[in-house]
Design a protein around this motif. Structure first.
Motif, PDB file in Angstrom:
ATOM      1  N   ASP A 226      47.273 -55.509 -25.309  1.00  0.00           N
ATOM      2  CA  ASP A 226      48.714 -56.133 -24.793  1.00  0.00           C
ATOM      3  C   ASP A 226      48.351 -57.317 -23.745  1.00  0.00           C
ATOM      4  N   THR A 227      47.185 -56.905 -22.813  1.00  0.00           N
ATOM      5  CA  THR A 227      46.814 -57.915 -22.014  1.00  0.00           C
ATOM      6  C   THR A 227      46.167 -59.239 -22.604  1.00  0.00           C
ATOM      7  N   LEU A 228      45.512 -58.879 -23.787  1.00  0.00           N
ATOM      8  CA  LEU A 228      45.090 -60.075 -24.338  1.00  0.00           C
ATOM      9  C   LEU A 228      45.972 -60.936 -25.249  1.00  0.00           C
ATOM     10  N   GLY A 229      47.284 -60.185 -25.477  1.00  0.00           N
ATOM     11  CA  GLY A 229      48.153 -60.948 -26.027  1.00  0.00           C
ATOM     12  C   GLY A 229      47.936 -60.786 -27.586  1.00  0.00           C
ATOM     13  N   LEU A 230      47.227 -59.728 -27.983  1.00  0.00           N
ATOM     14  CA  LEU A 230      46.922 -59.529 -29.517  1.00  0.00           C
ATOM     15  C   LEU A 230      48.132 -58.464 -30.006  1.00  0.00           C
ATOM     16  N   ASP A 231      48.106 -58.614 -31.326  1.00  0.00           N
ATOM     17  CA  ASP A 231      48.705 -57.528 -32.110  1.00  0.00           C
ATOM     18  C   ASP A 231      48.055 -56.326 -32.140  1.00  0.00           C
ATOM     19  N   ARG A 232      48.551 -55.099 -32.164  1.00  0.00           N
ATOM     20  CA  ARG A 232      47.970 -53.847 -31.997  1.00  0.00           C
ATOM     21  C   ARG A 232      47.560 -53.416 -33.732  1.00  0.00           C
ATOM     22  N   PRO A 233      46.316 -53.119 -33.706  1.00  0.00           N
ATOM     23  CA  PRO A 233      45.904 -52.743 -35.080  1.00  0.00           C
ATOM     24  C   PRO A 233      46.880 -51.486 -35.624  1.00  0.00           C
ATOM     25  N   GLN A 234      46.822 -51.689 -37.006  1.00  0.00           N
ATOM     26  CA  GLN A 234      47.842 -50.521 -37.565  1.00  0.00           C
ATOM     27  C   GLN A 234      47.077 -49.311 -37.830  1.00  0.00           C
ATOM     28  N   PRO A 235      47.892 -48.067 -37.755  1.00  0.00           N
ATOM     29  CA  PRO A 235      47.184 -46.809 -37.977  1.00  0.00           C
ATOM     30  C   PRO A 235      46.104 -46.546 -38.776  1.00  0.00           C
ATOM     31  N   VAL A 236      45.207 -46.006 -38.719  1.00  0.00           N
ATOM     32  CA  VAL A 236      44.368 -45.612 -40.037  1.00  0.00           C
ATOM     33  C   VAL A 236      44.780 -44.395 -40.819  1.00  0.00           C
ATOM     34  N   PRO A 237      45.030 -44.408 -41.962  1.00  0.00           N
ATOM     35  CA  PRO A 237      45.898 -42.962 -42.729  1.00  0.00           C
ATOM     36  C   PRO A 237      44.819 -41.751 -42.471  1.00  0.00           C
ATOM     37  N   VAL A 238      45.566 -40.517 -42.107  1.00  0.00           N
ATOM     38  CA  VAL A 238      44.744 -39.554 -42.308  1.00  0.00           C
ATOM     39  C   VAL A 238      44.045 -39.219 -43.606  1.00  0.00           C
ATOM     40  N   LEU A 239      43.068 -38.671 -43.388  1.00  0.00           N
ATOM     41  CA  LEU A 239      42.174 -38.352 -44.499  1.00  0.00           C
ATOM     42  C   LEU A 239      42.994 -37.212 -45.569  1.00  0.00           C
ATOM     43  N   ALA A 240      43.343 -37.690 -46.641  1.00  0.00           N
ATOM     44  CA  ALA A 240      43.766 -36.877 -47.773  1.00  0.00           C
ATOM     45  C   ALA A 240      43.002 -35.677 -47.994  1.00  0.00           C
ATOM     46  N   ILE A 241      43.541 -34.444 -48.082  1.00  0.00           N
ATOM     47  CA  ILE A 241      42.691 -33.130 -48.184  1.00  0.00           C
ATOM     48  C   ILE A 241      41.857 -33.199 -49.676  1.00  0.00           C
ATOM     49  N   GLU A 242      42.290 -34.038 -50.485  1.00  0.00           N
ATOM     50  CA  GLU A 242      41.647 -34.038 -51.771  1.00  0.00           C
ATOM     51  C   GLU A 242      40.214 -34.739 -51.616  1.00  0.00           C
ATOM     52  N   ARG A 243      40.500 -36.085 -50.790  1.00  0.00           N
ATOM     53  CA  ARG A 243      39.083 -36.874 -50.530  1.00  0.00           C
ATOM     54  C   ARG A 243      38.283 -35.940 -49.682  1.00  0.00           C
ATOM     55  N   LEU A 244      38.832 -35.127 -48.475  1.00  0.00           N
ATOM     56  CA  LEU A 244      37.920 -34.243 -47.803  1.00  0.00           C
ATOM     57  C   LEU A 244      37.095 -33.107 -48.554  1.00  0.00           C
ATOM     58  N   ALA A 245      37.804 -32.653 -49.515  1.00  0.00           N
ATOM     59  CA  ALA A 245      37.313 -31.608 -50.442  1.00  0.00           C
ATOM     60  C   ALA A 245      36.145 -32.058 -51.000  1.00  0.00           C
ATOM     61  N   ALA A 246      36.245 -33.415 -51.745  1.00  0.00           N
ATOM     62  CA  ALA A 246      35.317 -34.190 -52.581  1.00  0.00           C
ATOM     63  C   ALA A 246      34.126 -34.198 -51.488  1.00  0.00           C
ATOM     64  N   ASP A 247      34.200 -34.996 -50.463  1.00  0.00           N
ATOM     65  CA  ASP A 247      33.207 -35.459 -49.542  1.00  0.00           C
ATOM     66  C   ASP A 247      32.342 -34.294 -48.968  1.00  0.00           C
ATOM     67  N   LEU A 248      33.118 -32.962 -48.922  1.00  0.00           N
ATOM     68  CA  LEU A 248      32.485 -31.763 -48.310  1.00  0.00           C
ATOM     69  C   LEU A 248      31.544 -31.358 -49.467  1.00  0.00           C
ATOM     70  N   ARG A 249      31.884 -31.297 -50.464  1.00  0.00           N
ATOM     71  CA  ARG A 249      31.277 -30.968 -51.812  1.00  0.00           C
ATOM     72  C   ARG A 249      30.091 -31.882 -52.178  1.00  0.00           C
ATOM     73  N   ALA A 250      30.282 -32.898 -51.940  1.00  0.00           N
ATOM     74  CA  ALA A 250      29.160 -34.040 -52.038  1.00  0.00           C
ATOM     75  C   ALA A 250      28.222 -33.819 -50.995  1.00  0.00           C
ATOM     76  N   GLU A 251      28.614 -33.403 -49.763  1.00  0.00           N
ATOM     77  CA  GLU A 251      27.623 -33.385 -48.724  1.00  0.00           C
ATOM     78  C   GLU A 251      26.913 -32.052 -48.756  1.00  0.00           C
ATOM     79  N   PHE A 252      27.373 -31.008 -49.269  1.00  0.00           N
ATOM     80  CA  PHE A 252      26.858 -29.721 -49.302  1.00  0.00           C
ATOM     81  C   PHE A 252      27.265 -29.178 -50.469  1.00  0.00           C
ATOM     82  N   PRO A 253      26.283 -29.640 -51.481  1.00  0.00           N
ATOM     83  CA  PRO A 253      26.230 -29.268 -52.918  1.00  0.00           C
ATOM     84  C   PRO A 253      26.207 -27.728 -53.237  1.00  0.00           C
ATOM     85  N   ASP A 254      25.435 -27.043 -52.371  1.00  0.00           N
ATOM     86  CA  ASP A 254      24.981 -25.757 -52.614  1.00  0.00           C
ATOM     87  C   ASP A 254      26.117 -24.705 -52.155  1.00  0.00           C
TER      88      ASP A 254
END
Length: 273
Positions: A62-90
């Motif tokens: 606001d001080t700089l007169g800039l537009d605020r960034p749009q929110p980043v979407p919450v991580l979809a649980i499907e993507r989180l499951a895939a990321d976790l399986r890739a990180e911990f394959p065993d």
């Protein structure tokens, strides 16, 4: 001003925490770069993000007169499951459905409750049954305590829930309060149900008492499970002699938890108190 997402290698652009480079220019020349992250600390639906920027970051824009960034979407649980399986394959158990159950469990029981209550002593398969089939907290805790106390398998737990055991235990009419001391009456009442679920016998229509007795004997294991915890079969048509008179009990059981015999007299007619 140029606002570009700084996505590190291997990190999805819809990740929970997403870093940004805020590049500011003065008279066409690079002046200042500010690095920060936007994100959310919960797993949920990307369709309904619940994000809020920090107050000091809002003030800076606001001080700089800039537009605020749009929110980043919450991580979809499907993507989180895939990321976790890739990180911990065993590691097993990182499926989408399990992550849903994990989140649900955290919302249903506090950490202290999980440690101190019966649910903390149950296998994960039992916990998913409680979460998936019982919306009521009191019923969930009742079945959790029963499963721990009586050592129910997952299959037995499912049968107990389907049969609404928590509504039937100690519900049968009796004369225990009149005939027994208060403490003993309460214990004895826990041995009886109303109604008993005998669908596994496969009987229909009018049934003779002898046929009912024979069917119960042919399905003795299921019958004992329906009676409850601690019952052992002693015999059928058990003979008693009292003051010279002969009596025959349809079915005789012993409950080793309460250290008492339980006599079952089979009646196919409507109960008469």
């Amino acid at each position: 001003m140029v606002l570009d997402p700084a996505a590190p290698a291997g990190v999805s652009t819809d990740y929970v925490m997403q870093p940004f480079d805020l590049k500011m220019q003065f008279r066409g020349k690079a002046w200042l770069t500010v690095r920060f992250e936007l994100g959310h600390d919960e797993i949920g639906s990307t369709a309904t993000p619940e994000l809020r920027m920090a107050d000091d970051l809002i003030d800076m824009f606001d001080t700089l007169g800039l537009d605020r960034p749009q929110p980043v979407p919450v991580l979809a649980i499907e993507r989180l499951a895939a990321d976790l399986r890739a990180e911990f394959p065993d590691m097993t158990g990182l499926s989408r459905s399990n992550l849903h159950y994990m989140r649900q469990m955290a919302g249903v029981w506090s950490v202290d409750a999980i440690v101190q209550q019966a649910v903390g002593q149950l296998p994960w398969g039992h916990v998913t049954v409680l979460l998936g089939k019982l919306p009521d907290a009191e019923a969930r805790n009742w079945y959790a305590e029963g499963a721990v106390a009586e050592g129910w398998s997952r299959g037995v737990l499912i049968d107990r829930i389907k049969g609404q055991l928590h509504l039937r235990v100690a519900a049968a009419p009796s004369n225990f309060p009149v005939q027994l001391a208060a403490d003993d009456s309460d214990l004895a009442q826990q041995l009886v149900k109303d109604p008993y679920a005998f669908e596994f016998l496969g009987l229909s229509g009018a049934v003779a008492e002898r046929d009912l007795e024979q069917a119960l004997m042919e399905h003795l294991q299921r019958f004992l499970l329906e009676l409850g915890h601690g019952f052992a079969f002693v015999g059928r048509q058990w003979h008693f002699e009292i003051d010279g008179d002969d009596f025959y009990v349809d079915l005789l059981f012993f409950n080793f938890v309460q250290n008492r015999f339980v006599v079952v007299e089979l009646k196919v007619d409507k109960f008469q108190p």
